[in-house]
Design a protein around this motif. Structure first.
Motif, PDB file in Angstrom:
ATOM      1  N   VAL A   1     -13.260  71.953 -75.126  1.00 37.26           N
ATOM      2  CA  VAL A   1     -14.351  71.182 -75.720  1.00 37.26           C
ATOM      3  C   VAL A   1     -14.694  69.983 -74.842  1.00 37.26           C
ATOM      4  O   VAL A   1     -15.865  69.628 -74.681  1.00 37.26           O
ATOM      5  N   HIS A   2     -13.700  69.363 -74.257  1.00 40.08           N
ATOM      6  CA  HIS A   2     -13.958  68.191 -73.419  1.00 40.08           C
ATOM      7  C   HIS A   2     -14.581  68.570 -72.087  1.00 40.08           C
ATOM      8  O   HIS A   2     -15.143  67.740 -71.402  1.00 40.08           O
TER       9      HIS A   2
ATOM     10  N   ARG B   1      -8.398  73.267 -77.638  1.00 36.67           N
ATOM     11  CA  ARG B   1      -9.584  72.495 -78.042  1.00 36.67           C
ATOM     12  C   ARG B   1      -9.833  71.352 -77.065  1.00 36.67           C
ATOM     13  O   ARG B   1     -10.959  71.163 -76.590  1.00 36.67           O
TER      14      ARG B   1
ATOM     15  N   GLU C   1     -20.408  70.427 -80.341  1.00 34.39           N
ATOM     16  CA  GLU C   1     -19.937  70.013 -81.660  1.00 34.39           C
ATOM     17  C   GLU C   1     -19.471  71.224 -82.478  1.00 34.39           C
ATOM     18  O   GLU C   1     -18.415  71.202 -83.118  1.00 34.39           O
ATOM     19  N   ALA C   2     -20.265  72.311 -82.440  1.00 35.77           N
ATOM     20  CA  ALA C   2     -19.888  73.513 -83.178  1.00 35.77           C
ATOM     21  C   ALA C   2     -18.625  74.140 -82.591  1.00 35.77           C
ATOM     22  O   ALA C   2     -17.780  74.665 -83.326  1.00 35.77           O
TER      23      ALA C   2
ATOM     24  N   GLN D   1     -17.521  69.959 -71.087  1.00 34.91           N
ATOM     25  CA  GLN D   1     -18.748  70.272 -71.792  1.00 34.91           C
ATOM     26  C   GLN D   1     -19.664  71.236 -71.036  1.00 34.91           C
ATOM     27  O   GLN D   1     -20.727  71.581 -71.517  1.00 34.91           O
TER      28      GLN D   1
ATOM     29  N   SER E   1     -23.134  74.806 -79.693  1.00 32.22           N
ATOM     30  CA  SER E   1     -23.137  73.444 -79.173  1.00 32.22           C
ATOM     31  C   SER E   1     -21.694  72.994 -78.999  1.00 32.22           C
ATOM     32  O   SER E   1     -20.772  73.626 -79.521  1.00 32.22           O
TER      33      SER E   1
ATOM     34  N   GLU F   1     -16.186  72.521 -81.156  1.00 32.63           N
ATOM     35  CA  GLU F   1     -15.053  71.720 -81.603  1.00 32.63           C
ATOM     36  C   GLU F   1     -14.742  72.002 -83.074  1.00 32.63           C
ATOM     37  O   GLU F   1     -13.577  72.108 -83.463  1.00 32.63           O
ATOM     38  N   GLU F   2     -15.786  72.140 -83.887  1.00 35.34           N
ATOM     39  CA  GLU F   2     -15.568  72.458 -85.299  1.00 35.34           C
ATOM     40  C   GLU F   2     -14.818  73.776 -85.455  1.00 35.34           C
ATOM     41  O   GLU F   2     -13.957  73.919 -86.333  1.00 35.34           O
TER      42      GLU F   2
END
Length: 307
Positions: A297-298, A293, A162-163, A300, A160, A165-166
């Motif tokens: 990440v941005h 990142r 979120e993952a 999507q 995902s 980005e983590e």
């Protein structure tokens, strides 16, 4: 084209993957005409036995990329940078179909956390031996584990935004820490090899290297610096993150221009390390990871369904 496709069809999925990795390694190192391809060294770098390496090298002989001397071994039949068309065909060929189907279903949340071999055999209509071969590969890559007594369990994945980005936040925390570790020690030979490969990418290699080759060169850079930390946990963590990222990155088409910028940033980090300015190197590395990142990440579409 037809002849090479016909030859490839005779290879097993493992042999095909090994041949692909030999090609990637040769192009990443920008090997020249006549450079030797030592079977034992290739087996060590790829993480397999010499048998599939030997088969893969003979396959590359049939494609005109490599030549074989019975007394001396295998050598490049042409410069690695001149086999772009063959490399493109090779990397466009599908990986192990069962591996890709399971990976795609897991990334799309169509498989539960816990699975049994019987369920997977029914779902994918495959034999137990074929399934176990793929599960063993997945276990080696760190995204599935055998449960005690029964079944298999999928490990946390980058599945995902979120993952994803983590994963970058985790890397930004541990990779610069590794550079500042009191046990950090540079291998000068590896440093110069990294510089040469990253310089090749920055000076035009990014225009001919495909997305898989570029990603592997990126992994090599980060994993080598993590190894220099002298901290086994940092080194293992970076390798595991790269294996998890690989599942996502391989599905995506990547713009070539940013890869030139990344190579230039890699060179700046290596220059700081060579000058023993580890504080600067750690800061540059953190900024490098943070920049990646924000860029990835941005955007999507990383997790848009593949077509």
């Amino acid at each position: 084209m037809h002849a090479s496709t016909e030859t490839a069809s005779a290879l097993t999925p493992l042999q095909t993957r090994v041949a692909r990795e030999i090609l990637a390694l040769a192009r990443r190192e920008d090997l020249a005409l006549g450079d030797r391809l030592a079977e034992s060294l290739l087996a060590e770098k790829i993480g397999t036995s010499r048998t599939p390496v030997n088969v893969a090298l003979h396959h590359l002989v049939s494609l005109g990329v490599v030549y074989y001397d019975a007394n001396r071994g295998f050598f490049m039949a042409k410069p690695a940078r001149d086999v772009t068309d063959i490399a493109a065909q090779f990397f466009n060929e599908p990986d192990d179909p069962l591996y890709l189907r399971i990976a795609e279903d897991r990334l799309a949340h169509r498989l539960p956390d816990d699975v049994t071999e019987a369920d997977l055999m029914r779902q994918y209509e495959v034999s137990r031996s074929e399934l176990r071969r793929v599960l063993s590969r997945m276990q080696e890559e760190g995204w599935i584990e055998r449960q005690v007594g029964h079944g298999w369990q999928f490990m946390p994945m980058i599945d995902s935004v979120e993952a994803y980005e983590e994963s970058y936040l985790f890397r930004a925390a541990i990779e610069p820490t590794g550079v500042m570790s009191p046990t950090f020690s540079v291998d000068r030979v590896e440093l110069e090899e990294l510089r040469r490969r990253q310089r090749f990418i920055a000076e035009g290699g990014y225009l001919t290297m495909n997305s898989v080759e570029l990603f592997e060169a990126n992994c090599e850079f980060h994993e080598t610096i993590a190894k220099w930390s002298g901290n086994r946990f940092i080194a293992q963590s970076v390798r595991r993150m790269d294996r998890l990222r690989r599942l996502v990155e391989y599905r995506q088409a990547r713009a070539r221009k940013p890869r030139q910028g990344q190579a230039l940033e890699h060179l700046a980090i290596l220059d700081a390390i060579a000058q023993h300015d580890l504080l600067k190197a750690a800061a540059l590395l953190r900024n490098h990871i943070e920049g990646a990142r924000r860029a990835k990440v941005h955007a999507q579409e990383v997790f848009a369904p593949s077509t």
